[in-house]
Design a protein around this motif. Structure first.
Motif, PDB file in Angstrom:
ATOM      1  N   THR A  79      31.451  33.576  36.642  1.00 49.47           N
ATOM      2  CA  THR A  79      30.450  33.553  35.579  1.00 49.47           C
ATOM      3  C   THR A  79      29.882  34.961  35.416  1.00 49.47           C
ATOM      4  OG1 THR A  79      28.487  33.167  36.952  1.00 49.47           O
ATOM      5  CG2 THR A  79      29.830  31.241  36.395  1.00 49.47           C
ATOM      6  N   SER A 115      32.158  32.339  30.904  1.00 49.43           N
ATOM      7  CA  SER A 115      30.826  32.323  30.299  1.00 49.43           C
ATOM      8  C   SER A 115      30.898  32.392  28.778  1.00 49.43           C
ATOM      9  CB  SER A 115      29.992  33.498  30.826  1.00 49.43           C
ATOM     10  OG  SER A 115      29.864  33.434  32.224  1.00 49.43           O
ATOM     11  N   PRO A 132      33.294  28.142  28.243  1.00 50.56           N
ATOM     12  CA  PRO A 132      32.822  27.133  29.205  1.00 50.56           C
ATOM     13  C   PRO A 132      33.025  25.750  28.611  1.00 50.56           C
ATOM     14  CG  PRO A 132      30.966  28.053  28.022  1.00 50.56           C
ATOM     15  CD  PRO A 132      32.187  28.807  27.545  1.00 50.56           C
ATOM     16  N   ASP A 138      29.097  19.777  32.199  1.00 51.32           N
ATOM     17  CA  ASP A 138      29.200  20.013  33.650  1.00 51.32           C
ATOM     18  C   ASP A 138      28.036  19.425  34.422  1.00 51.32           C
ATOM     19  OD1 ASP A 138      27.063  21.751  33.304  1.00 51.32           O
ATOM     20  OD2 ASP A 138      28.247  23.558  33.542  1.00 51.32           O
ATOM     21  N   TYR A 141      26.876  21.143  37.444  1.00 54.04           N
ATOM     22  CA  TYR A 141      27.915  21.408  38.444  1.00 54.04           C
ATOM     23  C   TYR A 141      28.843  22.467  37.857  1.00 54.04           C
ATOM     24  CZ  TYR A 141      31.770  20.343  41.732  1.00 54.04           C
ATOM     25  OH  TYR A 141      32.770  20.414  42.674  1.00 54.04           O
ATOM     26  N   ILE A 142      28.469  23.738  38.035  1.00 58.65           N
ATOM     27  CA  ILE A 142      29.132  24.849  37.367  1.00 58.65           C
ATOM     28  C   ILE A 142      30.614  24.933  37.712  1.00 58.65           C
ATOM     29  CG2 ILE A 142      28.607  26.554  39.145  1.00 58.65           C
ATOM     30  CD1 ILE A 142      28.392  27.145  35.347  1.00 58.65           C
ATOM     31  N   ASN A 145      33.711  23.936  35.529  1.00 58.85           N
ATOM     32  CA  ASN A 145      34.331  24.833  34.547  1.00 58.85           C
ATOM     33  C   ASN A 145      35.622  25.469  35.062  1.00 58.85           C
ATOM     34  OD1 ASN A 145      32.373  25.306  32.075  1.00 58.85           O
ATOM     35  ND2 ASN A 145      31.081  25.176  33.904  1.00 58.85           N
TER      36      ASN A 145
END
Length: 367
Positions: A79, A115, A132, A138, A141-142, A145
Motif C-alpha cells: 500500500t 492503492s 484496490p 475488504d 482486512y487490507i 486486496n
C-alpha cells in the motif's frame, strides 16, 4: 603386478563403488524438501538438505536439471501507507544487494501497489499500480486486496521470467536466493499455524470431499512461494474468490482471522491440483528462530522484546525491543541500538541489516 584375472574380479567392485560415490554426491546437491502426499509422488530431505532416498517413491517428473538456471521475478503487494513504504525500501535494498551474487536466480522485481494511485517511490522501486477492491469490500482486512492485486498484475504486466516469487514487504534477503521450485512443483514455506487438518469442517466448505483428502491442502500461505507464472495465473482468480467467500462467512472469518487469506491460497492451490514442496529453509522468523543458518529470508513479523540480560519478554515491552509496529506512521530511525548480549543471532542480524539499509537508502527519513 596385479594379474588380469584379479583385475577382472576387482573391476566390477570398483565400478560399483564409483557408482555409489557418484550417486550420493549427486543427490546431496539437491535442496528440495520431501513432503509425502501420496504413494509414488514425493521424497524428502533431512535438516542438512541431504536426500532421504526411498527407491519405492519416485521423484516428481519434469524436474529442472541441477545446473539449469531458472530466474524468478520477485513480486510483493503493498500500500502507500508509510508503514508499508519503509518496509518495501529495506526489502528492495537487500534484493539489489543479493541479486547478482553467485548462487542467485533472482530476476526482475515489482512492487504491486494496490492503492490505485502512484506514490513517491515510483522512481526508487519498480512499481505497477493496480486498483484496490471496491470500497468496503475488504471490511478493514487490507490483506484481502493481495489476491486481487496479483490477478491484475498478471493480466497487465509483461513478465519475462517463467517463475515468480511472491514475497512481502517485511522480508529481508539474507543471502542470494536460488529457485527452490522444481518444474511443476512450486516451493513454499510451511507455517506451523496453518493447519487444514485441524480445521477440516471449515476447509470442506471450500474444498469438498470429492476433490480429495484435506491433506492435499498445504500448510502454507501465498508468501513466500516460488511458482511458475502460468500456474499462478490459474490459481490467482480462484484465490481471490475464495478469500472473499471466506471473509463473507462469519464462521470462517472468526476461525481464520488474520490468516484467512493464507488459507484461501492453500485451498485455491489444492483445487487446481497444485501441491508445494515444503521448504523450512525458505525463511526464518525471529525471535522464535534463533539462528539464520542456511535460511534465505528473514521475516520480521513478530515483535522482538528482551530485557537487558538478553532474555525474551515476548508479549511484554522489553527494555530493548524491535517491532515493526512501533513505526506505523513513519520509518524507524537510522542506527538502531543493537540488542544486549545474549540475544539470538537472528535478531542481531536483522537489526544490523535494517541499519545498513537505512544508512544507505537516500532520503531515508522522508516518506
Amino acid at each position: 603386478m596385479i594379474g588380469r584375472k584379479t583385475m577382472g574380479r576387482a573391476l566390477p567392485l570398483l565400478l560399483m563403488i564409483l557408482a555409489l560415490v557418484f550417486f550420493f554426491a549427486t543427490y546431496n546437491l539437491l535442496t528440495v524438501i520431501f513432503q509425502y502426499r501420496s504413494f509414488g509422488e514425493w521424497v524428502g530431505v533431512d535438516s542438512d538438505a541431504a536426500l532421504l532416498f526411498d527407491p519405492v517413491i519416485e521423484m516428481p517428473k519434469n524436474v529442472r536439471k541441477l545446473n539449469a538456471k531458472a530466474p524468478f521475478h520477485v513480486a510483493l503487494t503493498a500500500t502507500d501507507a508509510p508503514y508499508s513504504k519503509w518496509q518495501c525500501r529495506i526489502m528492495y535494498y537487500w534484493y539489489k544487494k543479493q541479486k547478482d551474487l553467485p548462487g542467485s536466480e533472482m530476476g526482475g522485481f515489482t512492487r504491486i501497489l494496490h492503492s490505485g494511485n502512484p506514490d513517491n517511490l515510483m522512481d526508487e522501486i519498480p512499481t505497477l499500480v493496480v486498483d484496490p477492491l471496491p470500497a468496503g469490500m475488504d471490511r478493514g482486512y487490507i490483506v484481502l486486496n493481495r489476491p486481487w492485486a496479483f490477478v491484475q498484475w498478471l493480466e497487465k504486466a509483461t513478465i519475462e521470467e517463467e517463475y515468480i516469487l511472491m514475497a512481502e514487504p517485511d522480508h529481508v534477503f539474507i543471502k542470494p536466493m536460488p529457485n527452490l521450485a522444481l518444474g511443476g512443483y512450486p516451493a513454499a514455506f510451511p507455517f506451523f499455524y496453518i493447519r487444514p487438518d485441524q480445521n477440516e469442517k471449515i476447509v470442506r466448505k471450500y474444498y469438498p470431499e470429492e476433490k480429495g483428502p484435506v491433506k492435499n491442502v498445504d500448510p502454507i500461505g501465498n508468501s513466500p512461494v516460488i511458482i511458475k507464472k502460468d500456474m499462478l495465473e490459474k490459481i490467482a482468480p480462484t484465490w481471490m474468490n475464495i478469500s472473499i467467500r471466506m471473509k463473507d462467512d462469519p464462521e470462517t472469518d472468526k476461525t481464520f482471522g488474520w490468516v484467512l487469506e493464507m488459507y484461501a491460497y492453500a485451498v485455491a492451490s489444492a483445487l487446481h491440483g497444485v501441491q508445494h514442496i515444503l521448504r523450512k529453509d525458505f525463511m526464518l522468523q525471529p525471535p522464535w528462530d534463533l539462528e539464520t543458518g542456511k535460511k534465505f529470508i528473514i521475516h520480521y513479523t513478530y515483535g522482538c522484546d528482551y530485557n537487558l540480560k538478553g532474555e525474551l519478554t515476548y508479549g511484554k515491552f522489553g527494555e530493548w525491543r524491535f517491532d515493526k509496529r512501533s513505526y506505523l506512521r513513519g520509518p524507524p530511525p537510522k542506527n538502531l541500538s543493537l540488542p544486549p548480549p545474549g540475544v539470538p543471532e537472528s535478531v542481531v542480524t536483522l537489526v544490523k541489516m535494517v541499519n545498513e539499509a537505512t544508512e544507505n537508502i537516500p532520503n531515508w527519513e522522508t516518506l
